[in-house]
Design a protein around this motif. Structure first.
Motif, PDB file in Angstrom:
ATOM      1  N   ALA A 298       0.841  -1.204   0.000  1.00  0.00           N
ATOM      2  CA  ALA A 298       0.000   0.000   0.000  1.00  0.00           C
ATOM      3  C   ALA A 298       0.875   1.253   0.000  1.00  0.00           C
ATOM      4  CB  ALA A 298      -0.930  -0.005   1.210  1.00  0.00           C
ATOM      5  N   THR A 299       1.959   1.217   0.765  1.00  0.00           N
ATOM      6  CA  THR A 299       2.894   2.348   0.779  1.00  0.00           C
ATOM      7  C   THR A 299       3.533   2.530  -0.590  1.00  0.00           C
ATOM      8  OG1 THR A 299       3.354   1.984   3.129  1.00  0.00           O
ATOM      9  CG2 THR A 299       4.944   3.302   1.891  1.00  0.00           C
ATOM     10  N   ALA A 300       3.928   1.423  -1.203  1.00  0.00           N
ATOM     11  CA  ALA A 300       4.515   1.501  -2.542  1.00  0.00           C
ATOM     12  C   ALA A 300       3.521   2.113  -3.526  1.00  0.00           C
ATOM     13  CB  ALA A 300       4.954   0.115  -3.012  1.00  0.00           C
ATOM     14  N   ALA A 301       2.248   1.745  -3.411  1.00  0.00           N
ATOM     15  CA  ALA A 301       1.227   2.280  -4.322  1.00  0.00           C
ATOM     16  C   ALA A 301       1.120   3.794  -4.196  1.00  0.00           C
ATOM     17  CB  ALA A 301      -0.118   1.626  -4.037  1.00  0.00           C
ATOM     18  N   THR A 302       1.128   4.312  -2.958  1.00  0.00           N
ATOM     19  CA  THR A 302       1.027   5.766  -2.785  1.00  0.00           C
ATOM     20  C   THR A 302       2.247   6.468  -3.374  1.00  0.00           C
ATOM     21  OG1 THR A 302       1.996   5.678  -0.564  1.00  0.00           O
ATOM     22  CG2 THR A 302      -0.398   5.570  -0.720  1.00  0.00           C
ATOM     23  N   ALA A 303       3.419   5.832  -3.236  1.00  0.00           N
ATOM     24  CA  ALA A 303       4.634   6.425  -3.803  1.00  0.00           C
ATOM     25  C   ALA A 303       4.568   6.462  -5.327  1.00  0.00           C
ATOM     26  CB  ALA A 303       5.854   5.644  -3.344  1.00  0.00           C
ATOM     27  N   GLY A 353      -6.295   9.144  -6.854  1.00  0.00           N
ATOM     28  CA  GLY A 353      -6.553  10.568  -7.041  1.00  0.00           C
ATOM     29  C   GLY A 353      -5.344  11.287  -7.616  1.00  0.00           C
ATOM     30  N   ASP A 354      -4.141  10.918  -7.141  1.00  0.00           N
ATOM     31  CA  ASP A 354      -2.922  11.514  -7.689  1.00  0.00           C
ATOM     32  C   ASP A 354      -2.773  11.222  -9.180  1.00  0.00           C
ATOM     33  OD1 ASP A 354      -2.129  12.717  -5.337  1.00  0.00           O
ATOM     34  OD2 ASP A 354      -0.788  11.094  -4.725  1.00  0.00           O
ATOM     35  N   LEU A 355      -3.307  10.077  -9.616  1.00  0.00           N
ATOM     36  CA  LEU A 355      -3.253   9.700 -11.030  1.00  0.00           C
ATOM     37  C   LEU A 355      -4.433  10.259 -11.819  1.00  0.00           C
ATOM     38  CD1 LEU A 355      -2.125   5.972 -10.583  1.00  0.00           C
ATOM     39  CD2 LEU A 355      -0.731   7.853 -11.472  1.00  0.00           C
ATOM     40  N   HIS A 356      -5.266  11.085 -11.165  1.00  0.00           N
ATOM     41  CA  HIS A 356      -6.450  11.711 -11.779  1.00  0.00           C
ATOM     42  C   HIS A 356      -7.519  10.677 -12.166  1.00  0.00           C
ATOM     43  CE1 HIS A 356      -3.967  15.266 -11.828  1.00  0.00           C
ATOM     44  NE2 HIS A 356      -3.085  14.664 -12.604  1.00  0.00           N
ATOM     45  N   VAL A 388     -11.462  16.474  -1.028  1.00  0.00           N
ATOM     46  CA  VAL A 388     -10.509  16.967  -2.028  1.00  0.00           C
ATOM     47  C   VAL A 388     -10.729  16.272  -3.362  1.00  0.00           C
ATOM     48  CG1 VAL A 388      -8.065  16.970  -2.686  1.00  0.00           C
ATOM     49  CG2 VAL A 388      -8.727  17.657  -0.377  1.00  0.00           C
ATOM     50  N   THR A 389     -10.936  14.960  -3.331  1.00  0.00           N
ATOM     51  CA  THR A 389     -11.110  14.198  -4.568  1.00  0.00           C
ATOM     52  C   THR A 389     -12.383  14.617  -5.294  1.00  0.00           C
ATOM     53  OG1 THR A 389      -9.967  12.343  -3.493  1.00  0.00           O
ATOM     54  CG2 THR A 389     -11.124  11.868  -5.546  1.00  0.00           C
ATOM     55  N   HIS A 390     -13.464  14.834  -4.551  1.00  0.00           N
ATOM     56  CA  HIS A 390     -14.699  15.329  -5.173  1.00  0.00           C
ATOM     57  C   HIS A 390     -14.469  16.698  -5.801  1.00  0.00           C
ATOM     58  CE1 HIS A 390     -17.802  12.389  -4.369  1.00  0.00           C
ATOM     59  NE2 HIS A 390     -17.458  12.292  -3.088  1.00  0.00           N
ATOM     60  N   ALA A 391     -13.763  17.562  -5.091  1.00  0.00           N
ATOM     61  CA  ALA A 391     -13.514  18.907  -5.605  1.00  0.00           C
ATOM     62  C   ALA A 391     -12.710  18.854  -6.900  1.00  0.00           C
ATOM     63  CB  ALA A 391     -12.789  19.746  -4.563  1.00  0.00           C
TER      64      ALA A 391
END
Length: 452
Positions: A298-303, A353-356, A388-391
């Protein structure tokens, strides 16, 4: 057979001050000089090893110079003691020896206990973090951990330290770590209780367990400093805890600490370096219990998400999900018991979300809030992330609804991370402030208590 003296400078000063044949007397005077820094219990054996290459921390060297100066009637500088440059508590260097690790750990605990860290905090150093990962992964194990000191340390003594770690972990999850008082109280306990134990008498078996417990306490203090926004201090605590975990032979907890370094790197915007740290943690953990595997991936995924690496991110998420499905048959260590499907959903929400990929991310929202009651801070962090993601997805109505929830639930949480997540939410909503609804929410976020 006695080993030859290797520190002639220190030997000469002891002789000149009348301590040449009175090492026990010098140790007593040293303990007295350092009485404000904790319950020191140095003895003649300590002096024996200092004369033969063992290097005390800077705070101990300062007390040595003070003790010798009183007898000699002149100023004595620490550079005269013959120990060479010591590793400062203000660096993030991974110590080569366990003695250096104990010295540096005691010093940084003492610094925090005195609140001195407020003036010396710096920035996160991703290069030093990667060096620490290499040292933890590839340095040879310590040949011996046993030590002969003044205080006898038993297995029962060590078990009490795990209970202490559990107590502070619970406080942190309920209320956050923004209060410097809480961290200073914890550091003071470590200085007065754990420091003397690390320098006590113990066998290899007890020593390994003691190092693991000290690593766990240091790791908790590191996470609390990270949550409070003191990133250089947090990195120093993590680096030293990583070295203690290495000494304790606990590769799983070491991997967990390395993943915490990766999490901090993500927070500081070092996505690519964070991915390397997370992969090093996965590699170093080897065959691990399912919950540990899930947490590391999970940590790797966020990175990878922050670095914009879509395919590696999705692969890491899939591995984490498969591992979490096995947790019922593979229980993990006590320290990873916090990691739940809700934490994995929060990680997925963040990286997608970081990947849009907002639609995919928001599918995880319900699971991200299915948290145990004591995880107050995580609930607010996840709620703000959903807003934030909704916004960012363009749904300001939903974003405002979640923002109101966040504003009403953040009371009493002292966390720089929560404060920053709410600032991120305000930034995402700000382009729509002409809307009365958005304007109202922005005022509510600004008015809600920002205890950091």
């Amino acid at each position: 057979m006695a080993r030859p003296v290797t520190n002639a400078a220190f030997d000469g000063l002891l002789t000149a001050a009348g301590y040449g044949n009175a090492h026990a007397a010098f140790a007593r005077q040293l303990n007295h000089a350092g009485r404000e820094q904790g319950a020191w219990r140095y003895d003649a054996a300590s002096v024996y090893w200092w004369l033969r290459g063992r290097r005390p921390g800077e705070h101990v060297q300062s007390a040595m110079a003070e003790t010798l100066a009183r007898k000699l009637g002149r100023t004595v500088s620490t550079s005269e003691l013959g120990f060479g440059a010591t590793e400062s508590a203000q660096t993030c260097t991974y110590p080569a020896s366990i003695d250096a690790a104990i010295d540096a750990t005691e010093q940084i605990w003492m610094t925090l206990a005195k609140h001195l860290n407020r003036q010396v905090n710096g920035t996160f150093d991703s290069g030093k973090a990667l060096q620490a990962a290499l040292g933890w992964r590839y340095d040879l194990p310590d040949a011996t951990i046993s030590r002969s000191g003044r205080q006898q340390v038993t297995s029962s003594d060590v078990q009490s330290l795990y209970a202490l770690a559990d107590h502070f972990t619970d406080l942190d999850r309920r209320h956050g770590s923004g209060s410097p008082h809480t961290r200073a109280v914890m550091a003071d306990l470590l200085v007065r209780q754990v420091g003397p134990m690390l320098r006590g008498t113990y066998t290899d078996a007890v020593g390994h367990d003691l190092m693991r417990a000290a690593a766990m306490l240091g790791g908790q203090l590191a996470f609390m400093s990270y949550d409070a926004g003191e990133h250089a201090v947090a990195q120093r605590h993590l680096t030293l805890a990583l070295r203690l975990a290495k000494a304790g032979g606990d590769r799983l907890y070491g991997a967990h600490l390395l993943a915490n370094l990766a999490t901090q790197a993500v927070f500081m915007g070092h996505g690519r370096e964070a991915a390397r740290l997370a992969e090093a943690a996965i590699d170093g953990a080897g065959r691990a219990p399912a919950t540990v595997v899930a947490r590391l991936h999970a940590t790797a995924a966020t990175a990878y998400g922050q670095a914009g690496e879509r395919r590696p991110c999705q692969l890491a998420l899939a591995k984490a999900e498969r591992a979490l499905d096995r947790t019922g048959t593979e229980p993990g260590p006590r320290w990873v018991g916090y990691f739940s499907p809700a934490h994995l959903a929060g990680a997925a929400l963040r990286c997608l979300g970081d990947l849009h990929l907002y639609t995919q991310a928001l599918r995880r929202a319900p699971d991200a809030l299915a948290l145990a009651g004591r995880n107050t801070r995580t609930r607010v962090l996840h709620g703000a992330l959903i807003a934030v993601t909704h916004a960012r997805a363009g749904d300001t109505d939903a974003a405002c609804g979640w923002a109101r929830e966040v504003a009403s639930h953040r009371r009493g949480i002292q966390s720089t991370r929560v404060h920053q997540r709410i600032e991120e939410l305000a930034t995402a909503l700000n382009p729509h402030k002409a809307s009365p609804q958005v304007n109202e929410v922005l005022h509510a976020l600004a008015a809600s208590p920002a205890v950091i």
